[in-house]
Write a protein that holds these residues in place. Structure first.
Motif, short mmCIF file in Angstrom:
data_model
loop_
_atom_site.label_atom_id
_atom_site.label_comp_id
_atom_site.label_asym_id
_atom_site.label_seq_id
_atom_site.Cartn_x
_atom_site.Cartn_y
_atom_site.Cartn_z
N ILE A 1 0.84 -1.21 0.00
CA ILE A 1 0.00 0.00 0.00
C ILE A 1 0.87 1.25 0.00
N ALA A 2 1.84 1.30 0.92
CA ALA A 2 2.67 2.49 1.05
C ALA A 2 3.59 2.67 -0.15
N LEU A 3 3.99 1.57 -0.77
CA LEU A 3 4.85 1.66 -1.96
C LEU A 3 4.12 2.37 -3.10
N GLY A 4 2.83 2.12 -3.21
CA GLY A 4 2.05 2.82 -4.22
C GLY A 4 2.10 4.33 -4.02
N GLY B 1 17.19 -0.31 -1.89
CA GLY B 1 16.82 0.82 -2.71
C GLY B 1 16.31 0.30 -4.05
N ILE B 2 15.33 0.99 -4.63
CA ILE B 2 14.70 0.50 -5.85
C ILE B 2 14.16 1.67 -6.66
N THR B 3 14.23 1.59 -7.97
CA THR B 3 13.59 2.62 -8.80
C THR B 3 12.08 2.46 -8.73
N SER B 4 11.39 3.56 -8.89
CA SER B 4 9.92 3.49 -8.87
C SER B 4 9.39 2.63 -10.01
N ASP C 1 1.12 -6.92 -8.90
CA ASP C 1 2.03 -5.80 -9.11
C ASP C 1 1.21 -4.52 -9.30
N TRP C 2 1.87 -3.39 -9.09
CA TRP C 2 1.15 -2.12 -9.13
C TRP C 2 0.66 -1.76 -10.53
N LYS C 3 1.32 -2.26 -11.55
CA LYS C 3 0.85 -2.01 -12.91
C LYS C 3 -0.56 -2.59 -13.11
N ARG C 4 -0.78 -3.78 -12.53
CA ARG C 4 -2.12 -4.37 -12.65
C ARG C 4 -3.12 -3.58 -11.84
N ALA C 5 -2.74 -3.16 -10.63
CA ALA C 5 -3.66 -2.40 -9.79
C ALA C 5 -4.05 -1.09 -10.47
N LEU D 1 -5.10 6.53 -2.49
CA LEU D 1 -4.46 6.10 -1.25
C LEU D 1 -3.74 7.28 -0.57
N LYS D 2 -3.10 8.11 -1.38
CA LYS D 2 -2.45 9.29 -0.82
C LYS D 2 -3.48 10.24 -0.21
N ASP D 3 -4.59 10.44 -0.91
CA ASP D 3 -5.66 11.30 -0.38
C ASP D 3 -6.23 10.71 0.91
N ALA D 4 -6.34 9.38 0.97
CA ALA D 4 -6.84 8.73 2.19
C ALA D 4 -5.90 9.01 3.36
N ALA D 5 -4.60 8.93 3.10
CA ALA D 5 -3.62 9.19 4.16
C ALA D 5 -3.71 10.65 4.62
#
Length: 403
Positions: free
Chosen positions: A128-131, A228-231, A376-380, A391-395
């Motif tokens: 969730i947070a990675l998104g 560490g990872i690229t987005s 994976d986030w591409k599917r989401a 999700l950012k707005d929810a936070a």
């Protein structure tokens, strides 16, 4: 195995002046924004080390933002965490992963025929947070919240090889020595006494033919939670939903990028929470043992087409015990030479327990080889194009409405 180890670049720490590394990142951050992601439990804000982590993060001028993946039971716990992180001067987003606002978004995703409500724990919270973290970030560094000896150079080391254009790695795994220098104790038992001998016994059983197993063996500390990872890569990998998180992530990186774009970096010495052996088979280190074993077996089938049956697991278990006992002799020699406190009998007992759980995990996998990955986030994003923004707005909504 040597060939694969040569393909995974290892970046050594020669104790360069820390300030120069951070200053270099400050310049790079103008073109390649960086985010720090920290999964944490509510209880972890009471650790003595948290104050130092916040202080060091505040001096990490190369960071664009911090994202906290929070597991909290109720509104009062969330408010306490919010108040604590108000000390951060760098922009911070607290994603209350169990909170009603985030869960409402997850329910909306379910209505789009993508259901992740059966998942729970660190894997789901990280997903969730990675998104949220990938929004407006070139790269993300992730580490746990229980690091006792923390310095801003830690996220700097995780990020540098990923964001420096002349290096341009896509994934960087941190490794470090699990030695308590004050009490002179050797930790890292799951890596030393489970994962390392298990990988090598599986390699021997498969006649050293598996590139996946060779790749896993190339990492000095596969179970570290620091990377560490690229987005872009983060959006294309599936997140394991159980305690096989770290091993599963390495497997996903293997499937989704070239080996020459993967590296590991020396983080030096530091200490974090030591997990005790518990009697309940579904708690603590025993549950971790099973999940790690099943994750490796699942990927061995997926990547190499290995047939996992009872005879295979019995053979692997015999090889595992021999490999683990060989390592105990090595660790005993290391401990004596370096003046460490070491119980050879205690480690032998742990190997006996691990052996039982390896065999049990194999049998459980044979009975139910079901995948435990979040999508994976591409599917989401394909299912709900604005899910990360929601999700950012929810936070932010939780931040404005609570406390």
């Amino acid at each position: 195995m040597d060939f694969m180890q040569e393909r995974i670049t290892t970046i050594h720490d020669f104790r360069i002046e820390e300030r120069s590394l951070c200053l270099a990142l400050e310049d790079i951050a103008k073109e390649r924004p960086m985010t720090l992601l920290i999964p944490m439990l509510f209880e972890e804000i009471f650790g003595d080390h948290i104050e130092n982590i916040l202080k060091e993060i505040n001096e990490s001028n190369f960071l664009t933002k911090v994202v906290i993946a929070l597991a909290a039971d109720d509104e009062q716990q969330y408010i306490q965490v919010k108040q604590y992180f108000s000390k951060l001067e760098i922009p911070c987003i607290i994603v209350w992963c169990d909170g009603p606002s985030v869960q409402q978004v997850i329910e909306e995703l379910k209505e789009k025929d993508l259901d992740i409500t059966m998942f729970s724990g660190k894997g789901k919270d990280t997903w969730i947070a990675l998104g949220v973290a990938t929004l407006d970030s070139y790269a993300i560094a992730m580490h746990d919240a229980d690091i006792v000896f923390y310095s801003r150079v830690l996220p700097a080391k995780l990020l540098y090889s990923v964001v420096e254009p002349d290096l341009d790695f896509y994934y960087n795994k941190g490794y470090y020595a699990r030695i308590d220098m004050e009490r002179l104790i050797m930790y890292g038992r799951v890596t030393r006494l489970l994962l390392s001998p298990l990988l090598n016994s599986l390699l021997e059983k498969t006649h050293y033919s598996s590139n996946f197993l060779k790749y896993m063996c190339a990492f000095k500390y596969p179970l570290s939670g620091e990377f560490g990872i690229t987005s872009d890569l983060a959006l294309n990998i599936r997140m394991p939903g159980d305690w096989g998180l770290e091993v599963g992530l390495l497997a996903e990186v293997f499937k989704n990028t070239a080996l020459k774009r993967i590296c590991q970096v020396d983080l030096g010495f530091y200490e974090h929470k030591h997990r005790p052996i518990k009697s309940d088979a579904e708690e603590g280190i025993q549950k971790m043992t099973k999940d790690i074993t099943k994750t490796i077996l699942r990927n061995l089938v997926e990547l190499d087409g290995v047939d996992i049956d009872e005879a295979f697991m019995q053979s692997v278990n015999v090889l595992f015990k021999r490999a683990a006992q060989d390592r105990i002799r090595q660790y005993h020699a290391d401990a004596l030479f370096n003046g460490l406190n070491y119980s050879r009998h205690g480690e032998e007992c742990i190997v006996e327990a691990f052996s039982k759980y390896v065999l049990s995990a194999g049998r459980e996998y044979i009975q139910n080889p079901e995948d435990v990955h979040l999508p994976d986030w591409k599917r989401a994003i394909s299912a709900m194009p604005d899910i990360r923004e929601k999700l950012k707005d929810a936070a932010l909504n939780d931040f404005n409405n609570y406390g």
